[in-house]
Scaffold this motif. Structure first.
Motif, PDB file in Angstrom:
ATOM      1  N   ALA A  18       0.834  -1.199   0.000  1.00  0.00           N
ATOM      2  CA  ALA A  18       0.000   0.000   0.000  1.00  0.00           C
ATOM      3  C   ALA A  18       0.872   1.254   0.000  1.00  0.00           C
ATOM      4  O   ALA A  18       0.574   2.229  -0.700  1.00  0.00           O
ATOM      5  CB  ALA A  18      -0.922  -0.008   1.213  1.00  0.00           C
ATOM      6  N   ARG A  40       2.300   1.793  -3.501  1.00  0.00           N
ATOM      7  CA  ARG A  40       1.308   2.382  -4.416  1.00  0.00           C
ATOM      8  C   ARG A  40       1.041   3.841  -4.057  1.00  0.00           C
ATOM      9  O   ARG A  40       0.809   4.669  -4.945  1.00  0.00           O
ATOM     10  CB  ARG A  40       0.003   1.582  -4.368  1.00  0.00           C
ATOM     11  CG  ARG A  40       0.089   0.186  -4.965  1.00  0.00           C
ATOM     12  CD  ARG A  40       0.484   0.215  -6.445  1.00  0.00           C
ATOM     13  NE  ARG A  40       1.937   0.291  -6.622  1.00  0.00           N
ATOM     14  CZ  ARG A  40       2.529   0.743  -7.721  1.00  0.00           C
ATOM     15  NH1 ARG A  40       1.810   1.183  -8.726  1.00  0.00           N
ATOM     16  NH2 ARG A  40       3.841   0.769  -7.816  1.00  0.00           N
ATOM     17  N   SER A  46      -3.520   5.109   3.376  1.00  0.00           N
ATOM     18  CA  SER A  46      -2.817   5.157   2.090  1.00  0.00           C
ATOM     19  C   SER A  46      -3.798   5.134   0.925  1.00  0.00           C
ATOM     20  O   SER A  46      -3.668   5.916  -0.023  1.00  0.00           O
ATOM     21  CB  SER A  46      -1.851   3.971   1.973  1.00  0.00           C
ATOM     22  OG  SER A  46      -0.844   4.037   2.954  1.00  0.00           O
ATOM     23  N   TYR A  47      -4.806   4.274   1.011  1.00  0.00           N
ATOM     24  CA  TYR A  47      -5.752   4.173  -0.100  1.00  0.00           C
ATOM     25  C   TYR A  47      -6.739   5.330  -0.141  1.00  0.00           C
ATOM     26  O   TYR A  47      -7.258   5.673  -1.213  1.00  0.00           O
ATOM     27  CB  TYR A  47      -6.469   2.821  -0.055  1.00  0.00           C
ATOM     28  CG  TYR A  47      -5.680   1.774  -0.786  1.00  0.00           C
ATOM     29  CD1 TYR A  47      -5.733   1.666  -2.172  1.00  0.00           C
ATOM     30  CD2 TYR A  47      -4.820   0.927  -0.098  1.00  0.00           C
ATOM     31  CE1 TYR A  47      -4.981   0.723  -2.853  1.00  0.00           C
ATOM     32  CE2 TYR A  47      -4.063  -0.019  -0.771  1.00  0.00           C
ATOM     33  CZ  TYR A  47      -4.149  -0.110  -2.140  1.00  0.00           C
ATOM     34  OH  TYR A  47      -3.382  -1.044  -2.811  1.00  0.00           O
ATOM     35  N   ILE A  89      -4.656   7.763  -1.963  1.00  0.00           N
ATOM     36  CA  ILE A  89      -4.589   7.341  -3.369  1.00  0.00           C
ATOM     37  C   ILE A  89      -5.896   7.672  -4.083  1.00  0.00           C
ATOM     38  O   ILE A  89      -5.896   8.194  -5.213  1.00  0.00           O
ATOM     39  CB  ILE A  89      -4.281   5.835  -3.471  1.00  0.00           C
ATOM     40  CG1 ILE A  89      -2.837   5.552  -3.031  1.00  0.00           C
ATOM     41  CG2 ILE A  89      -4.506   5.322  -4.890  1.00  0.00           C
ATOM     42  CD1 ILE A  89      -2.522   4.078  -2.897  1.00  0.00           C
ATOM     43  N   CYS A  96      -7.817  -0.816  -7.015  1.00  0.00           N
ATOM     44  CA  CYS A  96      -7.771  -0.595  -5.567  1.00  0.00           C
ATOM     45  C   CYS A  96      -8.894  -1.349  -4.870  1.00  0.00           C
ATOM     46  O   CYS A  96      -8.714  -1.890  -3.780  1.00  0.00           O
ATOM     47  CB  CYS A  96      -7.882   0.897  -5.267  1.00  0.00           C
ATOM     48  SG  CYS A  96      -6.452   1.869  -5.800  1.00  0.00           S
ATOM     49  N   LEU A 131      -8.514  -3.909  -1.822  1.00  0.00           N
ATOM     50  CA  LEU A 131      -9.162  -3.626  -0.547  1.00  0.00           C
ATOM     51  C   LEU A 131     -10.130  -4.738  -0.149  1.00  0.00           C
ATOM     52  O   LEU A 131     -10.321  -4.992   1.053  1.00  0.00           O
ATOM     53  CB  LEU A 131      -9.907  -2.287  -0.629  1.00  0.00           C
ATOM     54  CG  LEU A 131      -9.011  -1.048  -0.602  1.00  0.00           C
ATOM     55  CD1 LEU A 131      -9.838   0.208  -0.805  1.00  0.00           C
ATOM     56  CD2 LEU A 131      -8.236  -0.957   0.701  1.00  0.00           C
TER      57      LEU A 131
END
Length: 313
Positions: free
Chosen positions: A119, A122, A217-218, A221, A241, A245
């Motif tokens: 993660a 990315r 993090s996502y 993103i 993603c 996830l």
């Protein structure tokens, strides 16, 4: 602690998934198929990353380690379960039980850390693309993986030693297909308060911190991707993603539900179902999640398979 300790318990009895012959046969075929799919899919990824120079990047470096860990993860539980079905021997020695528990949760920790590291990779690639090569250096990548192994081994060494100090009653039947922490604690005649506290706080921190890091993090993103003007580009990024996830929530959801309150009553069937999800299903899904949606990986896998086919002719 009294002199009568767990050393007098020479073995445990793993009751497995089912005691009905018809269900056992069906489960044997199902789990054998799932294990072979897990081993083949993940080993192909490791081989593809090792042989294709285009995949010598941080993202695929971490992915190859995740695939290796997933093969080892499934191999700590499924072969023993399959062998028990074929041979009819469901017993496991006390040292063997502790050893299995140690390796199962070392690989759980490694999956946990590698998902967080991927993660982060990315996040840097999407949110700081101009600094990606200077931040994600080969040295940093190796340090992240080595550090993950060190922390995972030390963490499980602590829990294994805490488990080894417990006394156990005459009932040595474990309603599970591997030596899990929760049923072992329930069989113990000793005070398990220290074990439960360490699971809740120390192991909980090790699981929760990477999970929160992955979510943050996502979120970052997703925010960066939302600024992309191309609708097609946004959808491609979000779909990738979303798949990752889904695996993250499946992995963490089952583990958190099982181990964050070890002293509470647990349904054996629910515990086994949750354990199957994170020990068997998630490692099997990872190759599909991380390769079938990736053009470079599909190309590399095609070359590996073609090389194998031609080499056998």
């Amino acid at each position: 602690m009294s002199g009568t300790n767990q050393s007098r318990v020479s073995e445990f009895l793993l009751l497995g998934l089912s005691r009905q012959p018809r269900q056992q046969q069906l489960l044997f075929v199902l789990f054998l198929s799932m294990y072979l799919a897990t081993a083949l899919g993940n080993l192909l990824i490791v081989l593809a990353v090792a042989t294709d120079s285009r995949l010598h990047t941080p993202m695929y470096f971490f992915l190859s380690h995740l695939s290796f860990v997933d093969v080892c993860f499934s191999s700590t539980t499924v072969p023993k379960m399959l062998a028990s079905h074929v041979l009819g021997a469901r017993t496991i020695s006390f040292p063997g039980c502790l050893t299995q528990m140690f390796f199962v949760f070392v690989f759980v920790d490694m999956d946990n850390f590698l998902l967080a590291v991927m993660a982060y990779d990315r996040f840097v690639a999407v949110c700081h693309p101009l600094h990606y090569t200077t931040k994600m250096t080969p040295r940093l990548c190796v340090l992240l993986v080595v550090g993950s192994w060190v922390v995972a081994i030390l963490d499980m060494l602590l829990h294994t030693l805490l488990m080894a100090r417990l006394s156990f009653c005459a009932d040595n039947a474990i309603p599970h297909f591997f030596c899990d922490v929760t049923p072992l604690l329930q069989l113990s005649c000793s005070d398990t308060h220290l074990n439960e506290v360490m699971i809740l706080f120390e192991a909980g921190l090790i699981m929760v911190a990477p999970f929160v890091f992955i979510l943050v993090s996502y979120i970052r993103i997703a925010y960066a991707v939302w600024q992309v003007p191309s609708t097609k580009g946004r959808w491609k990024a979000f779909s990738t993603c979303g798949s990752h996830l889904a695996v993250v929530f499946l992995f963490y959801g089952t583990i958190i539900s099982l181990y964050f309150n070890p002293s509470s009553p647990h349904s054996a069937d629910k515990d086994i179902a949750a354990a199957v999800m994170y020990t068997v299903v998630t490692p099997m899904l990872n190759p599909f999640i991380y390769s079938l949606r990736n053009r470079d990986m599909k190309g590399a896998l095609g070359k590996v398979i073609a090389m194998k086919v031609f080499s056998t002719q």
